[in-house]
Design a protein around this motif. Structure first.
Motif, short mmCIF file in Angstrom:
data_model
loop_
_atom_site.label_atom_id
_atom_site.label_comp_id
_atom_site.label_asym_id
_atom_site.label_seq_id
_atom_site.Cartn_x
_atom_site.Cartn_y
_atom_site.Cartn_z
N MET A 395 0.82 -1.21 0.00
CA MET A 395 0.00 0.00 0.00
C MET A 395 0.86 1.27 0.00
O MET A 395 0.34 2.38 -0.06
CB MET A 395 -0.89 0.01 1.24
CG MET A 395 -2.06 -0.96 1.19
SD MET A 395 -3.28 -0.50 -0.05
CE MET A 395 -3.98 0.98 0.68
N LYS A 398 0.41 4.87 -1.97
CA LYS A 398 -0.96 5.01 -2.46
C LYS A 398 -1.70 6.01 -1.57
O LYS A 398 -2.37 5.65 -0.60
CB LYS A 398 -1.66 3.64 -2.45
CG LYS A 398 -1.00 2.64 -3.40
CD LYS A 398 -1.72 1.29 -3.38
CE LYS A 398 -1.06 0.30 -4.32
NZ LYS A 398 -1.73 -1.03 -4.31
N THR A 400 -4.29 8.76 -0.22
CA THR A 400 -5.75 8.91 -0.26
C THR A 400 -6.14 10.25 0.32
O THR A 400 -5.63 10.66 1.37
CB THR A 400 -6.43 7.78 0.55
OG1 THR A 400 -6.01 6.51 0.03
CG2 THR A 400 -7.95 7.88 0.44
N LYS A 408 -3.68 14.70 1.75
CA LYS A 408 -3.67 13.27 1.43
C LYS A 408 -2.82 12.54 2.45
O LYS A 408 -1.91 13.10 3.05
CB LYS A 408 -3.13 13.05 0.01
CG LYS A 408 -4.02 13.64 -1.08
CD LYS A 408 -3.50 13.32 -2.47
CE LYS A 408 -4.43 13.88 -3.54
NZ LYS A 408 -3.97 13.57 -4.91
N GLU A 410 -1.09 8.51 3.54
CA GLU A 410 -0.77 7.12 3.22
C GLU A 410 -1.45 6.25 4.27
O GLU A 410 -1.11 6.34 5.45
CB GLU A 410 0.74 6.94 3.25
CG GLU A 410 1.25 5.67 2.63
CD GLU A 410 2.77 5.65 2.59
OE1 GLU A 410 3.35 5.94 1.53
OE2 GLU A 410 3.37 5.37 3.64
N ARG A 456 -13.01 6.52 -0.94
CA ARG A 456 -11.81 6.79 -1.75
C ARG A 456 -10.73 5.74 -1.50
O ARG A 456 -10.03 5.32 -2.43
CB ARG A 456 -11.29 8.19 -1.44
CG ARG A 456 -12.20 9.31 -1.92
CD ARG A 456 -11.56 10.67 -1.74
NE ARG A 456 -11.46 11.05 -0.33
CZ ARG A 456 -12.38 11.74 0.32
NH1 ARG A 456 -13.50 12.13 -0.31
NH2 ARG A 456 -12.22 12.06 1.59
N LEU A 457 -10.61 5.32 -0.24
CA LEU A 457 -9.60 4.32 0.09
C LEU A 457 -9.93 2.98 -0.52
O LEU A 457 -9.02 2.26 -0.99
CB LEU A 457 -9.51 4.19 1.63
CG LEU A 457 -8.60 3.08 2.15
CD1 LEU A 457 -7.15 3.36 1.81
CD2 LEU A 457 -8.77 2.92 3.67
N GLU A 459 -11.02 2.13 -3.27
CA GLU A 459 -10.56 2.01 -4.65
C GLU A 459 -9.11 1.56 -4.72
O GLU A 459 -8.66 1.05 -5.75
CB GLU A 459 -10.73 3.35 -5.37
CG GLU A 459 -12.18 3.83 -5.46
CD GLU A 459 -12.28 5.24 -6.02
OE1 GLU A 459 -11.21 5.83 -6.32
OE2 GLU A 459 -13.41 5.75 -6.15
N LYS A 460 -8.37 1.77 -3.63
CA LYS A 460 -6.94 1.44 -3.63
C LYS A 460 -6.62 0.20 -2.79
O LYS A 460 -5.49 -0.30 -2.84
CB LYS A 460 -6.15 2.64 -3.10
CG LYS A 460 -6.38 3.89 -3.95
CD LYS A 460 -5.66 5.10 -3.40
CE LYS A 460 -5.95 6.32 -4.29
NZ LYS A 460 -5.26 7.54 -3.85
N LYS A 466 -10.96 -5.16 0.41
CA LYS A 466 -12.01 -4.20 0.03
C LYS A 466 -13.25 -4.37 0.90
O LYS A 466 -13.62 -5.48 1.28
CB LYS A 466 -12.38 -4.38 -1.44
CG LYS A 466 -11.36 -3.78 -2.41
CD LYS A 466 -11.89 -3.80 -3.83
CE LYS A 466 -10.84 -3.31 -4.81
NZ LYS A 466 -10.50 -1.90 -4.59
#
Length: 538
Positions: A395, A398, A400, A408, A410, A456-457, A459-460, A466
């Motif tokens: 991660m 990435k 967010t 933003k 991490e 938003r998170l 999606e990553k 998920k």
């Protein structure tokens, strides 16, 4: 006939250190004062010192007007800046009242620091405060002032009892003789109707409250205090020199005093000559070796003049600090505990140290052995772990959005077994660890409390982690937050004290949210710690 209203006076009162009463030159800049005047004041020995002033001519631009035409005399000034110090002796102690610019007559090193603040904490209603000045030691020491137009309690003014130090407080007085409001810093500041013959009772009350224990609402004030006394600072520097002479570096670290962009540099150097090694990490033993090679004594003053450079890829200095500012040291003198951080000495209450250590004893050790850390960059190590270990997803990098479009974060560096959020940091300094602990708690709190952040998170997040529905609040007890620190020290026992405090507070937040929390030490390849680069010859 109407009663004439008595004028209120602003009194700024300092307390001189014990022993100063025998030599006034230790307290007052006599060379800056005209001949002192003995004052006949009830119950106290009193002397008035008035600051010497010379008439200053108007600034040059005045001639633009005076040469044009005749103007009223003294239109542009020519007045003296008046100042005085009134010294009162009572119960073998010296008190100094300053008026106007009279504070310039007082020698700063001669006064009791925080005298006014301590008197105020013992005199103010804790639920009727108007202003406070504080400093944090979380990342870098940050000074701030919180004010209110209404009376508030101490914690309503946004004070963290374990992360903030008080410098000044203003609030409603509980002591009639002090008037309706009291302010304390180094000086005690009062605004009241009085005369010189009433000062004795004011000073007796102030001295009594200065020497009294603090009320329970303010006991935490004594947890950590910045050392302002230059004499004590000098003694602590000597203690540090003694540790250097004995080659006792157990409680001495070298690290960046602030967060740096480590990705854009190749290392650190102690000068900029081409043959000078650039060290991948800052270590005290490398600086000691540099001093020995260049016949520089291992003394605090030399650390203050020695420069540490950050080198970019072209071996240019992009930022520099004094080596003293990069020192982190913990020193014990008798039962007292002192800490050097970011060039500043602090006194730490031993009970506070023990409370922090006891809290961290209950911290779980993460039941997973990370691969040895052998990489120049954290992102390379994280990528290596994700590729070589089972059930670990990457991660790192990435980012967010959290809050505004420009903020933003991490979320974590690695996810293991779909539910263990791992935050990794190579130990460089207490500042980098504070950033690690803060990021972990902020990201984890947003994951639970902010559905927009979760969306938003999500999606990553890897497919295994998920969320089925980002509108539904996740159960934090199903997740574990892991702080993994790359160091060969024993953690958390051998972390610097301020790092322990920030770790403790991060854990407290996470456990309050009902997360599981663990800590882990990642072994560092010894070859990485001694890795050096030198500027290539052209």
């Amino acid at each position: 006939m109407s009663k004439i209203k008595k004028r209120k006076e602003k009194l700024s009162i300092y307390l001189a250190k014990t022993g100063a009463e025998h030599d006034i030159s230790k307290v007052i800049h006599l060379e800056k004062s005209i001949k002192p005047i003995e004052m006949d004041v009830s119950g106290i020995g009193a002397t008035l010192y008035v600051k010497k002033e010379s008439l200053k001519p108007p600034p040059p631009w005045v001639k633009l007007f005076t040469e044009h035409q005749e103007l009223p005399e003294n239109l542009f000034g020519n007045r003296q800046t008046v100042g005085a110090a009134f010294v009162a002796q009572l119960k073998s102690r010296l008190f100094i009242f300053t008026f106007g610019t009279g504070f310039h007559l007082v020698k700063n090193e001669a006064i009791e620091r925080d005298f006014g603040l301590r008197v105020t904490l013992n005199s103010v209603d804790p639920d009727k405060l108007r202003s406070l000045d504080k400093a944090s030691y979380d990342h870098n020491p940050l000074n701030s002032r919180t004010q209110s137009s209404i009376d508030l309690g101490i914690f309503d003014l946004d004070v963290d009892s374990e992360m903030d130090m008080l410098y000044a407080v203003t609030g409603a007085s509980k002591v009639p003789i002090f008037g309706s409001q009291v302010t304390g810093r180094d000086a005690l500041t009062l605004f009241l109707e009085t005369n010189l013959n009433e000062l004795k009772n004011i000073l007796l009350e102030a001295l009594d409250r200065y020497e009294s224990d603090l009320p329970k609402e303010f006991e935490w004030f004594e947890n950590i205090q910045r050392i302002k006394d230059t004499d004590i600072q000098a003694v602590l520097d000597l203690e540090l020199d003694d540790a250097f002479s004995r080659k006792n570096f157990k409680n001495i670290w070298l690290g960046e005093p602030e967060i740096t962009d480590w990705e854009s540099q190749i290392g650190y150097s102690f000068d900029l000559y081409s043959k000078t090694p650039r060290h991948v990490v800052l270590q005290i033993k490398d600086l000691v070796e540099y001093f020995n090679t260049n016949n520089i004594p291992l003394e605090s003053d030399k650390f203050k003049s020695q420069i540490i450079h950050i080198n970019d890829n072209e071996y240019n200095s992009t930022k520099k600090w004094s080596a003293y500012r990069c020192l982190y040291a913990e020193v014990s003198v008798g039962k007292e505990q002192y800490i050097l951080r970011n060039g500043q000495w602090y006194s730490v209450n031993i009970d506070f140290v023990q409370r922090i250590d006891k809290y961290l004893e209950e911290l779980d050790t993460y039941a997973f052995e990370f691969p040895t850390y052998s990489h120049d960059k954290e992102e390379d190590y994280n990528d290596f772990v994700a590729k070589t270990q089972n059930n670990i997803e990457l991660m790192d990098k990435k980012l967010t959005q959290i809050g505004s479009p420009y903020d933003k974060i991490e979320f974590c560096d690695l996810i293991r077994n779909s539910s263990e959020f791992i935050h990794i940091k190579y130990y460089r300094s207490s500042a980098t660890l504070s950033h690690l602990f803060s990021q972990g708690s902020v990201a984890s709190e947003a994951f639970i409390s902010d559905s927009s952040f979760r969306k938003r998170l999500n999606e990553k997040l890897p497919n295994s982690t998920k969320l089925a529905c980002t509108d539904t609040r996740p159960d934090p007890s199903s997740y574990r937050i892991v702080y993994a620190i790359a160091t060969n020290r024993t953690i958390p026992q051998e972390l610097p004290f301020f790092s322990k405090v920030t770790l403790k507070n991060a854990i407290k937040v996470l456990k309050t949210l009902n997360y599981n929390v663990s800590i882990s030490a990642i072994k560092v390849n010894p070859e990485l710690e001694v890795k050096k680069k030198c500027k290539p010859k052209k």
